[in-house]
Design a protein around this motif. Structure first.
Motif, PDB file in Angstrom:
ATOM      1  N   GLY A  48       0.789  -1.225   0.000  1.00 44.82           N
ATOM      2  CA  GLY A  48       0.000   0.000   0.000  1.00 44.82           C
ATOM      3  C   GLY A  48       0.823   1.278   0.000  1.00 44.82           C
ATOM      4  N   ARG A  49       2.140   1.159  -0.005  1.00 42.48           N
ATOM      5  CA  ARG A  49       3.006   2.343   0.060  1.00 42.48           C
ATOM      6  C   ARG A  49       3.903   2.498  -1.169  1.00 42.48           C
ATOM      7  N   ARG A  50       4.435   1.386  -1.648  1.00 40.06           N
ATOM      8  CA  ARG A  50       5.384   1.394  -2.761  1.00 40.06           C
ATOM      9  C   ARG A  50       5.024   0.279  -3.746  1.00 40.06           C
ATOM     10  N   SER A  51       5.593   0.363  -4.942  1.00 37.55           N
ATOM     11  CA  SER A  51       5.303  -0.623  -5.983  1.00 37.55           C
ATOM     12  C   SER A  51       6.297  -1.781  -5.941  1.00 37.55           C
ATOM     13  N   THR A  52       5.773  -2.963  -6.215  1.00 38.85           N
ATOM     14  CA  THR A  52       6.605  -4.157  -6.333  1.00 38.85           C
ATOM     15  C   THR A  52       6.225  -4.831  -7.639  1.00 38.85           C
ATOM     16  N   LEU A  53       7.223  -5.135  -8.442  1.00 42.79           N
ATOM     17  CA  LEU A  53       7.009  -5.757  -9.737  1.00 42.79           C
ATOM     18  C   LEU A  53       7.643  -7.140  -9.706  1.00 42.79           C
ATOM     19  N   ALA A  54       6.896  -8.142 -10.129  1.00 40.93           N
ATOM     20  CA  ALA A  54       7.422  -9.506 -10.176  1.00 40.93           C
ATOM     21  C   ALA A  54       7.347 -10.010 -11.607  1.00 40.93           C
ATOM     22  N   THR A  55       8.444 -10.569 -12.095  1.00 42.33           N
ATOM     23  CA  THR A  55       8.438 -11.228 -13.395  1.00 42.33           C
ATOM     24  C   THR A  55       8.649 -12.708 -13.147  1.00 42.33           C
ATOM     25  N   SER A  56       7.965 -13.524 -13.924  1.00 44.14           N
ATOM     26  CA  SER A  56       8.072 -14.966 -13.712  1.00 44.14           C
ATOM     27  C   SER A  56       7.696 -15.706 -14.975  1.00 44.14           C
ATOM     28  N   GLN A  57       8.298 -16.863 -15.136  1.00 44.13           N
ATOM     29  CA  GLN A  57       7.905 -17.745 -16.231  1.00 44.13           C
ATOM     30  C   GLN A  57       6.805 -18.697 -15.773  1.00 44.13           C
ATOM     31  N   LEU A  58       6.517 -18.680 -14.490  1.00 47.00           N
ATOM     32  CA  LEU A  58       5.466 -19.534 -13.932  1.00 47.00           C
ATOM     33  C   LEU A  58       4.146 -18.786 -13.897  1.00 47.00           C
ATOM     34  N   PRO A  59       3.048 -19.472 -14.204  1.00 49.12           N
ATOM     35  CA  PRO A  59       1.745 -18.829 -14.030  1.00 49.12           C
ATOM     36  C   PRO A  59       1.483 -18.557 -12.542  1.00 49.12           C
ATOM     37  N   ILE A  60       0.737 -17.545 -12.253  1.00 51.06           N
ATOM     38  CA  ILE A  60       0.454 -17.160 -10.870  1.00 51.06           C
ATOM     39  C   ILE A  60      -0.134 -18.327 -10.088  1.00 51.06           C
ATOM     40  N   SER A  93      10.219 -16.556 -26.878  1.00 46.90           N
ATOM     41  CA  SER A  93      11.118 -15.734 -26.080  1.00 46.90           C
ATOM     42  C   SER A  93      11.822 -14.721 -26.979  1.00 46.90           C
ATOM     43  N   MET A  94      11.975 -13.505 -26.483  1.00 46.54           N
ATOM     44  CA  MET A  94      12.704 -12.480 -27.233  1.00 46.54           C
ATOM     45  C   MET A  94      14.167 -12.887 -27.400  1.00 46.54           C
ATOM     46  N   ARG A  95      14.718 -13.603 -26.450  1.00 49.77           N
ATOM     47  CA  ARG A  95      16.105 -14.072 -26.582  1.00 49.77           C
ATOM     48  C   ARG A  95      16.234 -15.018 -27.764  1.00 49.77           C
TER      49      ARG A  95
END
Length: 108
Positions: A48-60, A93-95
């Motif tokens: 609720g104060r700051r942003s957190t970004l998560a990247t993952s190859q796994l579905p949530i 994949s972009m790679r």
């Protein structure tokens, strides 16, 4: 390491103040009990104060299993996913694409 030399409270305070914290390649390995507690503490301080970004190859849907302990997984995911914007990407994949482009240019 920060716990051993007494820096842990300062590290937590600094992570709480970062405008955007990025968890890159989230879920590559299962979390240990200590990892779960640390992550929950970091996310709780930021929620609720700051942003957190998560990247993952796994579905949530698979994140719960990676976290482990059901109670802590619920708490962590509540703070990480509850009000999140979710972007699911599809395609190669972009790679892989860049490697193909590089190989094509090199053969010319």
């Amino acid at each position: 390491m920060a716990k051993g030399d007494g820096q842990y409270p300062r590290l937590l305070a600094s992570l709480a103040k970062v405008d955007v914290l990025i968890l890159d390649d989230w879920g590559l390995m299962k979390l240990s009990a200590e990892n779960r507690r640390d992550l929950l503490e970091v996310l709780e301080d930021r929620h609720g104060r700051r942003s957190t970004l998560a990247t993952s190859q796994l579905p949530i849907e698979e994140w719960h299993g990676v976290i482990g302990d059901a109670t802590l997984a619920d708490a962590i995911l509540d703070r990480l996913v509850h009000n999140a914007y979710k972007i699911n990407l599809r395609g190669e994949s972009m790679r892989k694409r860049q490697a193909q482009l590089t190989n094509t240019l090199a053969s010319e």
